[in-house]
Design an enzyme around this catalytic site. Structure first.
Site, mmCIF file in Angstrom:
data_model
loop_
_atom_site.group_PDB
_atom_site.id
_atom_site.type_symbol
_atom_site.label_atom_id
_atom_site.label_comp_id
_atom_site.label_asym_id
_atom_site.label_seq_id
_atom_site.Cartn_x
_atom_site.Cartn_y
_atom_site.Cartn_z
ATOM 1 N N ASN A 158 -4.021 8.888 1.937
ATOM 2 C CA ASN A 158 -4.495 8.364 3.220
ATOM 3 C C ASN A 158 -4.825 9.475 4.209
ATOM 4 O OD1 ASN A 158 -4.635 5.619 2.870
ATOM 5 N ND2 ASN A 158 -2.740 5.146 3.950
ATOM 6 N N LYS A 217 -5.341 20.218 23.440
ATOM 7 C CA LYS A 217 -4.014 19.700 23.702
ATOM 8 C C LYS A 217 -4.059 18.203 23.445
ATOM 9 C CE LYS A 217 -2.307 22.991 27.180
ATOM 10 N NZ LYS A 217 -1.793 23.132 28.575
ATOM 11 N N ASP A 255 0.821 -1.212 0.000
ATOM 12 C CA ASP A 255 0.000 0.000 0.000
ATOM 13 C C ASP A 255 0.853 1.258 0.000
ATOM 14 O OD1 ASP A 255 -2.311 -1.476 -0.068
ATOM 15 O OD2 ASP A 255 -2.705 -1.347 2.080
#
Length: 295
Positions: free
Chosen positions: A146, A174, A72
């Site tokens: 992706n 955060k 991939d």
């Protein structure tokens, strides 16, 4: 269906199995009297090939079909290089997963033959484009099939940032980072971080926080045409990184902004007619088979 006459081959370097498959594929295509073009880097390790060679960009200009031999990761790199050209891409899996490169090497001649005979389907997968800006100036940009990931790089400290979607403030946070993924990428890094699996036909983007410093933060799925902006806190003392498909990296400074949106050009991914997305998920992700032990 379109008939393919000029076939480009891209192969992952550093693998004897890939080279063996590239040689088999070359012989098979030449036996069908097709014009075969090797990508420059793989051509260097296939001595005596006597074929035309070209860069990935030129492959997109002169080929009707490009076949990627590898995993991939190889397909991700090819997608970013070829999406602009609209050339269809077919994958032969020589990696570990094979969500994108779905033809097994043992089935090479049969499945590639079916595609060449016009028995195939086409999926249009969209990519993301990311741009990092500092004081209004662009300092880096990249594409991703992706995901685009904001992460702390070598630092172990959390990142503080703001998220805006289509010009509207969403939240400040955060966290160890933030993953912006396409449906294609929903089974990659985003899945490991707790994001949902999205069918490739969905026109949507998923936003997945990485270890957020709050119990209420969850992944969110937004329209695929949304424009996302991440503002890195100017009060931070670390320089986080932005990664596109884990392969291209840019370093951000406190106060930088990262804009992410859909790329106009799409990857045209070819599958044999018997391709089944749910079977791929079942096989690759270890989903259960039918009750009673049936297939």
């Amino acid at each position: 269906m379109e008939q393919f006459r000029n076939i480009g081959i891209i192969g992952r370097l550093g693998s004897s199995q890939v080279l063996e498959t590239v040689r088999r594929l070359k012989r098979f295509l030449l036996d069908r009297h097709l014009h075969v073009v090797l990508e420059e880097s793989i051509a260097e390790v296939v001595p005596g090939h006597n074929l035309q060679t070209a860069s990935r960009r030129i492959l997109g200009e002169i080929c009707d079909l490009v076949i990627v031999v590898g995993g991939d990761g190889s397909m991700l790199g090819a997608a970013r290089a070829l999406a602009w050209s609209k050339v269809p891409v077919l994958g032969i899996n020589r990696g570990s997963l094979g969500f994108l490169t779905d033809i097994r090497p043992d089935d090479l001649e049969a499945k590639v033959g079916e595609v060449l005979d016009g028995q195939y389907s086409v999926e249009n997968r969209f990519l993301l484009e990311a741009e990092v800006r500092r004081n209004g100036d662009s300092i880096g940009e990249g594409d991703a099939l992706n995901d685009v990931v904001l992460h702390p790089g070598k630092s172990t400290r959390m990142i503080e940032f703001e998220l805006h979607i289509d010009g509207q403030f969403v939240c400040s946070q955060k966290a160890d980072g933030l993953i912006i993924a396409t449906p294609t990428g929903s089974t990659a890094y985003a899945l490991s971080a707790g994001g949902p699996i999205m069918h490739p036909k969905l026109d949507a983007i998923v936003i997945v926080p990485m270890y957020p410093h709050t119990l209420s933060s969850r992944p969110i799925v937004v329209d695929g045409n949304s424009e996302l902006k991440i503002v890195v806190s100017p009060n931070m003392q670390i320089y986080p990184q932005v990664s596109c498909d884990g392969q291209n990296h840019f370093t951000c400074a406190p106060g930088d902004t990262v804009t992410i949106k859909k790329k106009p050009q799409k990857l045209h991914l070819i599958h044999p007619l018997d391709h089944n997305y749910y079977e791929v998920c079942r096989t690759k992700l270890g989903w259960g088979s039918r009750l009673g032990g049936g297939d």
